[in-house]
Enzyme design. Structure first.
Site, PDB file in Angstrom:
ATOM      1  CD  GLU A  60      -1.842  -2.380   1.285  1.00 52.05           C
ATOM      2  OE1 GLU A  60      -2.687  -3.232   0.973  1.00 52.05           O
ATOM      3  OE2 GLU A  60      -0.717  -2.663   1.774  1.00 52.05           O
ATOM      4  CG  HIS A 129      -9.554  -6.991   8.590  1.00 55.00           C
ATOM      5  ND1 HIS A 129      -8.889  -7.663   9.585  1.00 55.00           N
ATOM      6  CD2 HIS A 129      -8.737  -7.025   7.509  1.00 55.00           C
ATOM      7  CE1 HIS A 129      -7.733  -8.102   9.123  1.00 55.00           C
ATOM      8  NE2 HIS A 129      -7.619  -7.714   7.861  1.00 55.00           N
TER       9      HIS A 129
END
Length: 327
Positions: A60, A129
């Site tokens: 990322e 998450h």
């Protein structure tokens, strides 16, 4: 108007903007061959090729940095994170590069980039998450933060975000991708920083965004049917810039306000909205503003506990009854 899912509205926006402007490209994990983790990029690789739909390694920080560099030289990247939870690894590029470059360059280097992907809780994905990060990014000068709640807004806001010359944080509710709604064809733009009154009302203002819009609308219907309370529902759509004009106009009309968000309460989006209201419209309030938020805990995995941490129709109704001084 055609009926599209939220994911298909986003796909349509990407396709239209890539057809309109050859400088627009999409980059991220599995956006090409796999057609997106949530199939938002379905068919784009076939239409535009691998130079404009770029599959990346699982890095990322790396591909966010490539996107910032591309924006610096005049391209318009759309960077997809598989989830905003994974974008934590890219914070240095988002905050220290994208958000600050225009200021640090004395206005010489705009950064027209969109960072987008699913955010917030889904179903039993665990604490790492399931996080709603709107308030984190809205805290940073130089970033715009957008949270569409409907397919039409998803399309119109994404198209506007891609055309904006500033970095835009585009947070898609993970549970909204299958949601269906009418979506205008062609040139449909929703301005950033403009809230939407989803339901007119006269007794109380309910302010919400993203996934909380649906339970707020259901709560408003129940309040009208069961308690005779007319609730006005405002979807912020953009967290930064914030449409304070629409918020204040509604509060001055109803004199009561409840703010609903998925995120944690401390330093949340609702705290900023409360500050705007109390500074400018304090004398218009007939009751203290109440916030309904996610619980101030890491998200549990257990289904029942997870459900208990989220704002829901009942908690919204109870908050409205409290500001309305109803037993």
């Amino acid at each position: 108007m055609p009926i599209l899912t939220y994911r298909d509205a986003l796909n349509q926006a990407l396709r239209e903007e890539m057809e309109r402007d050859p400088n627009v490209f999409l980059m991220g994990e599995e956006v090409g061959v796999y057609q997106g983790a949530y199939k938002v990029s379905r068919g784009l690789l076939e239409s535009f090729g691998e130079k404009r739909v770029v599959d990346t390694p699982i890095t990322e920080l790396g591909f966010a940095g490539v996107g910032v560099g591309a924006a610096m030289v005049g391209l318009r990247p759309v960077i997809e994170f598989m989830t905003w939870n994974f974008a934590l690894l890219a914070l240095d590029q988002i905050i220290n590069s994208a958000a600050k470059m225009l200021y640090m360059s004395g206005g010489q280097v705009p950064i027209p980039i969109v960072f987008r992907g699913p955010g917030g809780a889904a179903r039993q994905l665990g604490a790492q998450h399931s996080q709603a990060f709107e308030s984190w990014y809205a805290h940073i000068p130089g970033l715009k933060v957008v949270t569409p709640a409907t397919p039409a807004d998803a399309k119109g806001l994404l198209k506007s975000a891609i055309r904006d010359n500033n970095p835009v944080i585009f947070l898609e509710g993970e549970m909204l991708y299958n949601m269906k709604g009418e979506v205008p064809e062609g040139e449909h733009l929703v301005p950033l920083g403009l809230a939407d009154v989803k339901r007119e009302g006269s007794d109380v203002t309910i302010i919400c965004h993203s996934k909380t819009v649906i339970p707020c609308e259901k709560a408003a219907t129940a309040l009208a049917e069961q308690h005779g309370v007319s609730a006005e529902v405002i979807d912020l759509r953009s967290i930064r810039p914030l449409d304070t004009e629409t918020i204040l106009a509604s509060v001055r009309k109803t004199n009561r306000c409840v703010i609903v968000e998925e995120g944690w309460p401390f330093c949340g989006v609702g705290a900023q909205v409360v500050d705007e209201i109390q500074r400018v419209a304090f004398d218009d309030l007939d009751a203290p503003v109440i916030r309904v938020t996610g619980a101030d805990v890491p998200m549990p995995y257990n289904k029942a506990l997870e459900r208990a941490t989220k704002p829901n129709v009942d908690s919204i109704i109870e908050a409205v009854k409290t500001v309305s001084y109803m037993d």
